[in-house]
Scaffold this motif. Structure first.
Motif, short mmCIF file in Angstrom:
data_model
loop_
_atom_site.label_atom_id
_atom_site.label_comp_id
_atom_site.label_asym_id
_atom_site.label_seq_id
_atom_site.Cartn_x
_atom_site.Cartn_y
_atom_site.Cartn_z
N LYS A 149 12.74 -10.15 0.41
CA LYS A 149 13.25 -10.76 1.65
C LYS A 149 12.11 -11.33 2.49
O LYS A 149 12.20 -12.44 3.01
CB LYS A 149 14.01 -9.70 2.48
CG LYS A 149 15.49 -9.70 2.17
CD LYS A 149 16.24 -8.73 3.08
CE LYS A 149 17.48 -8.21 2.35
NZ LYS A 149 17.66 -6.77 2.48
N VAL A 150 11.02 -10.56 2.60
CA VAL A 150 9.86 -11.03 3.37
C VAL A 150 9.31 -12.30 2.72
O VAL A 150 8.99 -13.29 3.40
CB VAL A 150 8.76 -9.93 3.41
CG1 VAL A 150 7.48 -10.47 4.04
CG2 VAL A 150 9.26 -8.73 4.19
N LEU A 151 9.22 -12.27 1.40
CA LEU A 151 8.65 -13.41 0.67
C LEU A 151 9.52 -14.67 0.77
O LEU A 151 9.01 -15.78 0.80
CB LEU A 151 8.47 -13.05 -0.81
CG LEU A 151 7.23 -12.24 -1.15
CD1 LEU A 151 7.32 -11.73 -2.58
CD2 LEU A 151 5.97 -13.10 -1.00
N SER A 152 10.85 -14.46 0.80
CA SER A 152 11.76 -15.61 0.79
C SER A 152 11.45 -16.61 1.89
O SER A 152 11.53 -17.81 1.69
CB SER A 152 13.21 -15.14 0.94
OG SER A 152 13.63 -14.63 -0.29
N VAL A 183 2.61 -3.22 0.23
CA VAL A 183 2.60 -2.05 -0.64
C VAL A 183 3.73 -1.07 -0.32
O VAL A 183 4.32 -0.48 -1.22
CB VAL A 183 1.23 -1.33 -0.55
CG1 VAL A 183 1.21 -0.08 -1.40
CG2 VAL A 183 0.12 -2.29 -0.99
N LYS A 184 4.01 -0.92 0.98
CA LYS A 184 4.98 0.12 1.35
C LYS A 184 6.44 -0.35 1.27
O LYS A 184 7.36 0.42 1.48
CB LYS A 184 4.70 0.62 2.77
CG LYS A 184 3.46 1.51 2.80
CD LYS A 184 3.15 1.97 4.20
CE LYS A 184 1.81 2.72 4.20
NZ LYS A 184 1.14 2.60 5.49
N LEU A 185 6.64 -1.61 0.99
CA LEU A 185 8.01 -2.13 0.96
C LEU A 185 8.64 -1.93 -0.41
O LEU A 185 7.96 -1.96 -1.43
CB LEU A 185 8.00 -3.62 1.30
CG LEU A 185 7.44 -4.03 2.68
CD1 LEU A 185 7.52 -5.54 2.85
CD2 LEU A 185 8.21 -3.34 3.79
N SER A 186 9.96 -1.77 -0.43
CA SER A 186 10.67 -1.74 -1.71
C SER A 186 10.72 -3.16 -2.24
O SER A 186 10.45 -4.12 -1.50
CB SER A 186 12.09 -1.22 -1.50
OG SER A 186 12.84 -2.19 -0.82
N SER A 187 11.08 -3.33 -3.51
CA SER A 187 11.02 -4.69 -4.06
C SER A 187 12.03 -5.62 -3.41
O SER A 187 11.78 -6.80 -3.25
CB SER A 187 11.16 -4.68 -5.58
OG SER A 187 12.44 -4.27 -5.94
N SER A 188 13.21 -5.07 -2.98
CA SER A 188 14.17 -5.98 -2.35
C SER A 188 13.71 -6.35 -0.94
O SER A 188 13.88 -7.49 -0.49
CB SER A 188 15.57 -5.38 -2.32
OG SER A 188 15.65 -4.34 -1.41
N GLU A 189 13.05 -5.41 -0.23
CA GLU A 189 12.49 -5.73 1.09
C GLU A 189 11.38 -6.77 0.94
O GLU A 189 11.28 -7.73 1.69
CB GLU A 189 11.91 -4.47 1.75
CG GLU A 189 12.96 -3.50 2.25
CD GLU A 189 12.35 -2.17 2.68
OE1 GLU A 189 12.88 -1.56 3.60
OE2 GLU A 189 11.32 -1.74 2.09
N ARG A 190 10.55 -6.57 -0.08
CA ARG A 190 9.45 -7.47 -0.34
C ARG A 190 9.96 -8.89 -0.63
O ARG A 190 9.41 -9.87 -0.16
CB ARG A 190 8.70 -6.94 -1.58
CG ARG A 190 7.27 -7.32 -1.62
CD ARG A 190 6.57 -6.66 -2.78
NE ARG A 190 6.63 -5.20 -2.74
CZ ARG A 190 5.96 -4.42 -3.57
NH1 ARG A 190 5.21 -4.95 -4.51
NH2 ARG A 190 6.03 -3.12 -3.50
N GLU A 197 11.92 -13.53 -7.71
CA GLU A 197 13.23 -13.44 -7.06
C GLU A 197 13.28 -14.37 -5.84
O GLU A 197 14.24 -15.13 -5.65
CB GLU A 197 13.50 -11.99 -6.63
CG GLU A 197 14.90 -11.76 -6.10
CD GLU A 197 15.12 -10.30 -5.68
OE1 GLU A 197 14.35 -9.40 -6.08
OE2 GLU A 197 16.09 -10.06 -4.92
N ALA A 198 12.23 -14.33 -5.02
CA ALA A 198 12.18 -15.16 -3.82
C ALA A 198 12.14 -16.64 -4.18
O ALA A 198 12.85 -17.46 -3.57
CB ALA A 198 10.97 -14.78 -2.97
N CYS A 199 11.34 -17.00 -5.17
CA CYS A 199 11.24 -18.41 -5.58
C CYS A 199 12.57 -18.90 -6.16
O CYS A 199 13.02 -20.01 -5.84
CB CYS A 199 10.15 -18.59 -6.64
SG CYS A 199 8.49 -18.46 -6.00
N ALA A 200 13.18 -18.10 -7.01
CA ALA A 200 14.44 -18.51 -7.64
C ALA A 200 15.53 -18.67 -6.58
O ALA A 200 16.31 -19.62 -6.62
CB ALA A 200 14.86 -17.50 -8.71
N ASN A 201 15.57 -17.75 -5.61
CA ASN A 201 16.55 -17.87 -4.52
C ASN A 201 16.33 -19.14 -3.72
O ASN A 201 17.28 -19.83 -3.35
CB ASN A 201 16.49 -16.64 -3.59
CG ASN A 201 17.23 -15.45 -4.18
OD1 ASN A 201 18.21 -15.63 -4.92
ND2 ASN A 201 16.77 -14.25 -3.89
#
Ligand SMILES: [Zn+2]
Length: 223
Positions: free
Chosen positions: A166-169, A157-164, A200-204
């Motif tokens: 990165k974590v998800l990747s 919840v507290k992460l920005s979408s780009s941080e999120r 974003e994470a899946c596509a990357n």
């Protein structure tokens, strides 16, 4: 046979379906908020990913808002075992996007995966039926063994979408497949797009595995 003891209910509003109605009642069928993003260029889903990840085209079927019927539909699909909602919506949306040739011919559909742990808890990947129904309408295979999710990530919840993202990747892996080559036109499918971090994470991950032509479709988009 019409069941009088447990009459079938509308997936979206839970009113009793009348004879001839299937899955979703006639009123909901007309009133479900469709995005019509397939006739916008670029549409809000495509704009969400601009500058974040290269996608060919992206589209969502329905508008998701708190407490609307689409939220109810997705909740039933995800938490109450109503997998057939995915099939119903996939056939419906698949007809729309295949008729207007929204995508260049798709070679294969890849559903956004859930982890083994989640699969065990829920018993199914809530995206799979929708993805399979789209595949039927778009005349291509749906393959759920290429992109895998190794673990669930807890509260972001507290992460920005780009941080999120990165974590998800780190949680997704993609393998090569004899079904596709580097030129294959892939459609990545999810249930709900909110921040876009998962897509974003899946596509990357798919890009890194050599799949360069990625399109996206989801059941719903949070507006
Ligand atoms: Zn209804």
């Amino acid at each position: 046979m019409f069941d009088l003891i447990f009459p079938p209910l509308c997936f979206a509003c839970e009113s009793v379906l009348t004879q001839g109605e299937q899955g979703i009642c006639t009123i909901c069928r007309h009133e479900l908020p469709q995005t019509n993003y397939h006739i916008q260029n670029p549409n809000p889903v495509e704009r969400l990913f601009l500058g974040r990840v290269a996608l060919k085209k992206a589209v969502s079927f329905l508008k998701f808002e708190d407490h609307n019927r689409v939220q109810h539909l997705l909740h039933e699909l995800k938490y109450h075992g109503q997998e057939t909602i995915g099939t119903y919506l996939g056939h419906w949306f698949g007809s729309i996007i295949s008729e207007c040739e929204f995508f260049d011919p798709i070679d294969g559909i890849i559903p956004v995966p859930v982890s083994k742990k989640r699969l065990k808890q829920r018993g199914y990947n809530q995206v799979l039926k929708f993805a399979q129904a789209l595949a039927e309408k778009l005349n291509c295979p749906c393959i759920d063994t290429i992109l895998l999710k190794s673990k669930e990530v807890t509260s972001q919840v507290k992460l920005s979408s780009s941080e999120r993202s990165k974590v998800l990747s780190g949680t997704f892996t993609a393998s090569t497949s004899s079904d596709f080559d580097f030129f294959s036109n892939i459609l990545l499918v999810d249930d709900l797009i909110t921040t876009g971090a998962t897509i974003e994470a899946c596509a990357n991950t798919l890009h890194e595995a050599g799949y360069y032509q990625i399109n996206v479709a989801s059941i719903a988009f949070r507006v």
